[in-house]
Design a protein around this motif. Sequence first.
Motif, PDB file in Angstrom:
ATOM      1  N   LEU A 121     -11.313  71.613  15.426  1.00 52.31           N
ATOM      2  CA  LEU A 121     -12.870  71.764  15.599  1.00 52.31           C
ATOM      3  C   LEU A 121     -13.803  69.977  15.431  1.00 52.31           C
ATOM      4  CD1 LEU A 121     -15.773  72.955  15.546  1.00 52.31           C
ATOM      5  CD2 LEU A 121     -15.731  73.082  12.817  1.00 52.31           C
ATOM      6  N   THR A 122     -13.423  69.437  16.639  1.00 53.38           N
ATOM      7  CA  THR A 122     -13.770  67.657  15.945  1.00 53.38           C
ATOM      8  C   THR A 122     -15.344  67.540  15.056  1.00 53.38           C
ATOM      9  OG1 THR A 122     -14.994  68.001  18.369  1.00 53.38           O
ATOM     10  CG2 THR A 122     -12.438  67.204  17.671  1.00 53.38           C
ATOM     11  N   ALA A 123     -14.668  65.952  14.778  1.00 54.35           N
ATOM     12  CA  ALA A 123     -16.330  65.983  14.230  1.00 54.35           C
ATOM     13  C   ALA A 123     -17.946  65.552  14.526  1.00 54.35           C
ATOM     14  CB  ALA A 123     -15.633  64.172  13.465  1.00 54.35           C
ATOM     15  N   GLY A 128     -22.603  67.787  16.750  1.00 57.01           N
ATOM     16  CA  GLY A 128     -23.998  68.671  17.517  1.00 57.01           C
ATOM     17  C   GLY A 128     -23.827  70.143  17.038  1.00 57.01           C
ATOM     18  N   VAL A 129     -23.161  70.651  16.568  1.00 51.70           N
ATOM     19  CA  VAL A 129     -24.203  71.327  16.528  1.00 51.70           C
ATOM     20  C   VAL A 129     -24.996  71.392  14.852  1.00 51.70           C
ATOM     21  CG1 VAL A 129     -23.363  74.016  14.569  1.00 51.70           C
ATOM     22  CG2 VAL A 129     -21.858  73.019  16.359  1.00 51.70           C
ATOM     23  N   MET A 130     -24.590  70.697  13.927  1.00 60.77           N
ATOM     24  CA  MET A 130     -25.933  71.068  12.919  1.00 60.77           C
ATOM     25  C   MET A 130     -27.140  69.965  13.704  1.00 60.77           C
ATOM     26  SD  MET A 130     -23.506  68.996   9.699  1.00 60.77           S
ATOM     27  CE  MET A 130     -22.694  67.548  10.699  1.00 60.77           C
ATOM     28  N   LEU A 131     -27.027  68.788  14.273  1.00 57.47           N
ATOM     29  CA  LEU A 131     -27.922  68.540  15.023  1.00 57.47           C
ATOM     30  C   LEU A 131     -28.547  69.147  15.837  1.00 57.47           C
ATOM     31  CD1 LEU A 131     -27.079  65.108  17.138  1.00 57.47           C
ATOM     32  CD2 LEU A 131     -28.473  65.698  14.777  1.00 57.47           C
ATOM     33  N   GLY A 132     -28.262  70.831  16.542  1.00 53.18           N
ATOM     34  CA  GLY A 132     -28.770  70.976  17.332  1.00 53.18           C
ATOM     35  C   GLY A 132     -29.519  72.905  16.178  1.00 53.18           C
ATOM     36  N   PHE A 133     -29.122  73.238  14.925  1.00 49.54           N
ATOM     37  CA  PHE A 133     -29.594  73.473  14.618  1.00 49.54           C
ATOM     38  C   PHE A 133     -30.503  73.268  13.640  1.00 49.54           C
ATOM     39  CE2 PHE A 133     -25.541  76.971  15.473  1.00 49.54           C
ATOM     40  CZ  PHE A 133     -26.656  77.695  15.212  1.00 49.54           C
ATOM     41  N   ALA A 134     -30.708  71.697  13.228  1.00 47.53           N
ATOM     42  CA  ALA A 134     -31.688  70.850  12.901  1.00 47.53           C
ATOM     43  C   ALA A 134     -32.674  71.175  13.696  1.00 47.53           C
ATOM     44  CB  ALA A 134     -31.608  69.590  12.990  1.00 47.53           C
ATOM     45  N   GLY A 135     -33.078  71.572  15.611  1.00 43.26           N
ATOM     46  CA  GLY A 135     -33.165  71.080  16.267  1.00 43.26           C
ATOM     47  C   GLY A 135     -34.160  72.991  16.568  1.00 43.26           C
ATOM     48  N   VAL A 136     -33.436  74.091  15.656  1.00 46.64           N
ATOM     49  CA  VAL A 136     -34.034  75.673  15.899  1.00 46.64           C
ATOM     50  C   VAL A 136     -34.785  75.322  14.240  1.00 46.64           C
ATOM     51  CG1 VAL A 136     -33.192  77.410  15.347  1.00 46.64           C
ATOM     52  CG2 VAL A 136     -31.921  75.998  16.279  1.00 46.64           C
ATOM     53  N   ILE A 281     -32.034  69.423  20.226  1.00 50.07           N
ATOM     54  CA  ILE A 281     -30.849  69.714  20.600  1.00 50.07           C
ATOM     55  C   ILE A 281     -30.121  69.601  21.893  1.00 50.07           C
ATOM     56  CG2 ILE A 281     -30.951  72.385  22.278  1.00 50.07           C
ATOM     57  CD1 ILE A 281     -32.765  73.294  20.590  1.00 50.07           C
ATOM     58  N   LEU A 282     -31.000  68.228  22.479  1.00 48.93           N
ATOM     59  CA  LEU A 282     -30.260  67.666  23.762  1.00 48.93           C
ATOM     60  C   LEU A 282     -29.634  66.379  22.821  1.00 48.93           C
ATOM     61  CD1 LEU A 282     -30.521  66.573  26.633  1.00 48.93           C
ATOM     62  CD2 LEU A 282     -31.770  65.807  26.069  1.00 48.93           C
ATOM     63  N   SER A 283     -29.931  65.938  22.093  1.00 51.46           N
ATOM     64  CA  SER A 283     -28.708  65.501  21.143  1.00 51.46           C
ATOM     65  C   SER A 283     -27.634  65.558  21.195  1.00 51.46           C
ATOM     66  CB  SER A 283     -29.341  64.027  20.031  1.00 51.46           C
ATOM     67  OG  SER A 283     -30.893  63.672  20.619  1.00 51.46           O
ATOM     68  N   GLY A 284     -27.537  66.571  20.490  1.00 53.67           N
ATOM     69  CA  GLY A 284     -26.601  67.953  19.779  1.00 53.67           C
ATOM     70  C   GLY A 284     -25.712  68.643  21.087  1.00 53.67           C
ATOM     71  N   PHE A 285     -26.291  68.308  22.569  1.00 54.04           N
ATOM     72  CA  PHE A 285     -25.639  68.564  23.421  1.00 54.04           C
ATOM     73  C   PHE A 285     -24.406  67.087  23.574  1.00 54.04           C
ATOM     74  CE2 PHE A 285     -24.865  67.953  27.602  1.00 54.04           C
ATOM     75  CZ  PHE A 285     -23.640  69.013  27.841  1.00 54.04           C
TER      76      PHE A 285
END
Length: 312
Positions: A121-123, A128-136, A281-285
């Motif tokens: 699990l890379t940084a 990316g996951v944290m940004l995605g969930f912030a979007g949610v 979410i796009l930034s997380g991707f």
Amino acid sequence: MSRYRTTGRFLLLCAVWGTAFMATDVGLADLPAVPFAAVRFDIAAALLFAAVFVSDADVYPRTMDDFVYVLVGGTLTIGAHHAFLFTGQQYVTGGVAAVLLGLVPVVTPALTRLVATDEQLTAATAVGVMLGFAGVVIIANPDPTNIADSVLGVSLVLASAFAFAVAAVVTHSRSPSLPFLSTQAWLMVTGAVVLHVAVLVLPGQSFAAATWTPSALGALTYLSVVAGVGGFLLYFRLLDDLGPIEMSFIEYVIPVFAALAGWLVLGQEITPATVVGFAFILSGFLASKWRALRLRSVVVTTISSFTGPRDD
């Protein structure tokens, strides 16, 4: 010319699957969510099996990979994913649901690294996951006057994204021996069975509550034939041409068509919170896929330098 044709097919698929969210909203006005999804895949499975028999392809699963792929893919990708998605769209618009499904390519690499012993699990993936969930969280932005419904709707669509991502991780290493058409037919019939079982066990999801209006039947036909059979066939053809990284960008074009269709046909508005959440979410991707995207860019540039325009 081939590049333009591929781009055209990519945009066509985005339009088909984007407008499917609007069609789902139309159908949900008269049909309970899970029975609606179940009948959709009844029809799609029947059409695909008809195509299998006409093509005289192998029909029955034979290997362990065949059975795992069909059972996991059908149960999660078709059954659970659409049960959660259709139910969630009773509380949030199709445009919001389409944006939330942008989490699929964000969480999939994270899930892959968690279950695969040879992956770390890379940084970048964690960011990316944290940004995605912030979007949610931003999209959820619950309405104080209707907090329960808004949170429930986002949670259900989020569950549908997880079901899709888990199925992708589990089936990724499987190589079914069945032809593509047969595999898709079995996926859809498996998902339809799961959805029919859900109809029996979930409260408020009886077929008796359905009102088969012309608009509901039109939405059902569009989702089954155009978005279901046509969309999946087009998707897998494009997957062969573009590869998984480029195809994952479809999740960020679909919301544009979903929002446009919802606005034009149903008068749905896109809130600033949805736009900002989409950007997160796009930034997380991009964060989670940055190295892969850079590597692909370098490879494409290198190949182009050796196979550039020729005069002969």
